[in-house]
Scaffold this motif. Structure first.
Motif, PDB file in Angstrom:
ATOM      1  N   UNK A 245       0.755  -1.170   0.473  1.00 20.62           N
ATOM      2  CA  UNK A 245      -0.492  -0.130  -0.037  1.00 20.62           C
ATOM      3  C   UNK A 245       0.965   0.814   0.190  1.00 20.62           C
ATOM      4  N   UNK A 246       2.027   1.174   0.949  1.00 20.72           N
ATOM      5  CA  UNK A 246       2.611   2.491   0.955  1.00 20.72           C
ATOM      6  C   UNK A 246       3.194   2.955  -0.916  1.00 20.72           C
ATOM      7  N   UNK A 247       3.349   1.723  -1.892  1.00 10.40           N
ATOM      8  CA  UNK A 247       3.870   2.705  -3.043  1.00 10.40           C
ATOM      9  C   UNK A 247       3.124   2.264  -3.758  1.00 10.40           C
ATOM     10  N   UNK A 248       1.542   0.658  -3.672  1.00 10.00           N
ATOM     11  CA  UNK A 248       0.820   1.482  -4.714  1.00 10.00           C
ATOM     12  C   UNK A 248      -1.029   1.265  -4.517  1.00 10.00           C
ATOM     13  N   UNK A 250      -1.039   4.572  -3.135  1.00 13.54           N
ATOM     14  CA  UNK A 250      -1.264   5.932  -2.162  1.00 13.54           C
ATOM     15  C   UNK A 250      -2.317   7.369  -2.533  1.00 13.54           C
ATOM     16  N   UNK A 251      -1.956   7.949  -1.488  1.00 15.91           N
ATOM     17  CA  UNK A 251      -3.048   8.527  -1.297  1.00 15.91           C
ATOM     18  C   UNK A 251      -3.428   9.733  -2.971  1.00 15.91           C
ATOM     19  N   UNK A 253       0.178  11.761  -5.166  1.00 12.12           N
ATOM     20  CA  UNK A 253       1.504  11.478  -5.811  1.00 12.12           C
ATOM     21  C   UNK A 253       2.146  11.802  -4.389  1.00 12.12           C
ATOM     22  N   UNK A 254       2.265  13.178  -3.112  1.00 17.05           N
ATOM     23  CA  UNK A 254       2.852  13.348  -2.212  1.00 17.05           C
ATOM     24  C   UNK A 254       2.495  13.550  -0.989  1.00 17.05           C
ATOM     25  N   UNK A 255       1.733  12.531  -0.601  1.00 13.80           N
ATOM     26  CA  UNK A 255       0.872  11.891   0.697  1.00 13.80           C
ATOM     27  C   UNK A 255       0.319  10.298   0.513  1.00 13.80           C
ATOM     28  N   UNK A 256       0.973   9.403   1.309  1.00  8.09           N
ATOM     29  CA  UNK A 256       0.701   7.937   1.713  1.00  8.09           C
ATOM     30  C   UNK A 256      -1.211   8.240   1.954  1.00  8.09           C
ATOM     31  N   UNK A 257      -1.253   9.517   2.741  1.00 10.50           N
ATOM     32  CA  UNK A 257      -2.289   8.995   3.148  1.00 10.50           C
ATOM     33  C   UNK A 257      -2.199  10.938   4.548  1.00 10.50           C
ATOM     34  N   UNK A 258      -2.831  11.571   4.126  1.00  9.31           N
ATOM     35  CA  UNK A 258      -3.458  13.094   4.562  1.00  9.31           C
ATOM     36  C   UNK A 258      -4.631  13.080   5.179  1.00  9.31           C
ATOM     37  N   UNK A 259      -5.011  13.056   6.208  1.00  8.57           N
ATOM     38  CA  UNK A 259      -6.633  13.230   6.102  1.00  8.57           C
ATOM     39  C   UNK A 259      -7.297  14.206   6.361  1.00  8.57           C
ATOM     40  N   UNK A 260      -6.288  15.507   5.327  1.00 11.59           N
ATOM     41  CA  UNK A 260      -6.794  16.898   5.911  1.00 11.59           C
ATOM     42  C   UNK A 260      -7.684  16.461   4.128  1.00 11.59           C
TER      43      UNK A 260
END
Length: 533
Positions: A245-248, A250-251, A253-260
């Motif tokens: 998931x960390x590579x494949x 991602x939320x 291009x810049x972040x795996x996950x940001x709730x904002x």
């Protein structure tokens, strides 16, 4: 029923010459586990091959997303709207190694929805007079496509012209969610955008195709809140759990996950440093002067997206306007670059097709867009110039229907440099390429169509401002310190109409510090409210 499977099983089941629908926006929604396996299978085994790929928005960050499928022989036909962040696709298209059809982004989202409802296509006025119009190019963006039929017809409804976008039967689609239960009910709690995933899934089932969902969480059936389910399990055939998931998964291009980005949190927006007073800021400052309190605004990429927001923030008026992004985000602070499409602190995130319903229904007061080429009739090209194929994205949908269109661009391209001193501008180095040309490479914005709608259109540069009139492009403002003949007329392939009331651009645009737009902005807002109440 166990719908969980793996990427290798899915890819091995794909037949050659299948039609594959993908859903994404830059890297949002990218199903990298699937795309990576499809790429590897073709490179190692040679199959599947000769696929047709259809996608609505630009779906890459220059290396991932649909860029993984940019191989001669893997895809024989692509139907999409934008490849600006997919350079390998640009090469394939320019080299005629794939049949390429470029259609407006909003119309593709609406086509998915029309197909889902059993219709043979979707009709709209969007695209009339542009390269999408079958009387011009029919959206066939390279020679290989021009050897085949267009996906667009000209039709008449109640004695009015419309374009009819034809159906594209889908064999399988691969779309993304965050969590799936055992039956295939899918939620999108960590996704930055909803996009057109539901419409694509429904359209695929309409043609008897397979719906594949990539997720990063897999849970027991019945544990998901019914109101949170975006894709019902009755639409889903296979569930693909992201392997890394960390590579494949991602939320963005810049972040795996940001709730904002997914709307769960609001963060304090840091005070940003004022942009340096340069050629781009000058253009953005003049553009901001077209804003008014409560304006609903769309920002395109490039100079508009990079300057209009920051200048508005510097002038203290950002909170009094409403920024929107075509992907479905409303309010907040849009991001740019490879994260274009998402917003920090969005007030709402709606589905992609419904945002375009609002846009094509003339919901946008002002849209700010870039330009590559402009001719005397006010036509604009942003989709194909020289050997570079970018595509139109949502440009046509938005510019043909916004109440006001403001094009923002440097006067020339390729190294133009200016000196700003004593509230004046001097052209220190002229750009290598002219932007105001006698003939442009492709019509992405039709001046004639705009004139027929009496649309207000401005073309703002660092040294001059033009207005679209019924008789053609009119020069209405010139920057202080600029010579009309040497710096403007001599750098154009045509002579514009020169206004009898030719004005000098406001001097504060070229001054350090704030322009003072805020005081006048809120004063006008107060006067308007006083009249209402």
């Amino acid at each position: 029923m166990n719908k969980k499977t793996d990427a290798q099983t899915i890819v091995s089941s794909i037949k050659n010459e299948s039609t594959l629908a993908l859903c994404g926006f830059t890297l949002m929604g990218a199903c990298e586990t699937f795309l990576k396996e499809l790429e590897d299978s073709f490179l190692i085994k040679g199959y599947p091959n000769n696929l047709t790929v259809i996608h609505a928005a630009g779906h890459s960050d220059r290396k991932s997303g649909i860029e993984r499928l940019a191989y001669k022989g893997l895809v024989s036909k692509i139907i999409g709207s934008h490849w600006g962040l997919a350079p390998k696709w640009g090469e394939l298209i320019n080299n005629n190694e794939v049949e390429a059809h470029c259609l407006p982004q909003g119309q593709l989202t609406h086509l998915f929805r029309a197909m889902a409802g059993g219709k043979p296509g979707n009709f709209s006025k969007v695209g009339i007079g542009t390269f999408v119009d079958p009387r011009i190019e029919g959206g066939r963006i390279n020679e290989k496509a021009k050897q085949n039929d267009s996906y667009v017809d000209l039709i008449s409804i109640q004695r009015e012209e419309y374009l009819f976008y034809k159906e594209v039967p889908i064999d399988l689609c691969v779309i993304r969610g965050t969590t799936a239960d055992e039956f295939g009910n899918v939620t999108m709690e960590d996704e930055a955008l909803k996009l057109e995933a539901l419409s694509i899934a429904q359209a695929t089932k309409r043609y008897g195709g397979k719906v594949i969902i990539q997720v990063k969480n897999y849970v027991k059936r019945g544990t998901l809140s019914s109101k949170d389910v975006v894709i019902p399990g009755i639409y889903v055939d296979d569930i693909l759990l992201a392997e890394e998931p960390l590579q494949e998964h991602r939320q963005t291009a810049c972040s795996f996950y940001n709730p904002v980005f997914s709307g769960w949190l609001k963060e304090p927006l840091e005070e940003i440093d004022a942009l340096p007073l340069d050629i781009r800021k000058i253009i953005g400052r003049r553009a901001v002067k077209e804003l008014f309190p409560g304006a609903i605004v769309n920002l395109g990429t490039g100079i508009p997206g990079d300057t209009v927001g920051p200048v508005s923030e510097e002038e203290g008026i950002l909170g009094a306007i409403n920024l929107t992004v075509e992907s479905g985000a409303i309010g907040g602070q849009p991001l740019g670059g490879t994260d274009f499409g998402i917003t920090r602190n969005a007030e709402a995130i709606i589905e992609h097709p419904y945002q375009f319903d609002y846009y094509t229904g003339r919901g946008v007061d002002i849209t700010y867009m870039g330009t590559a080429e402009v001719d005397f009739q006010g036509n604009v090209n942003v989709s194909k110039f020289g050997s570079k194929t970018v595509g139109c994205g949502g440009f046509i949908d938005i510019t043909q229907n916004a109440r006001k269109v403001v094009f923002c661009s440097t006067f020339t391209a390729g190294g133009c440099e200016v000196v700003i001193k004593d509230n004046k501008i001097k052209i220190a180095k002229e750009g290598k390429f002219r932007k105001f040309k006698e003939f442009i490479g492709q019509i992405t914005f039709s001046g004639d169509y705009s004139k027929n709608k009496n649309q207000e259109v401005l073309y703002i540069t660092e040294r001059a401002v033009f207005k679209l009139t019924q008789d053609g492009l009119m020069l209405i403002e010139i920057a202080p310190g600029v010579d009309l003949n040497r710096d403007i007329l001599a750098q154009m392939d045509f002579k514009p109409i020169i206004s009898n009331n030719l004005k000098e651009m406001d001097v504060e645009i070229f001054s350090e510090g704030k322009m003072g737009v805020g005081e006048q902005f809120y004063e006008n807002d107060f006067k308007q409210q006083s009249v209402i109440y």
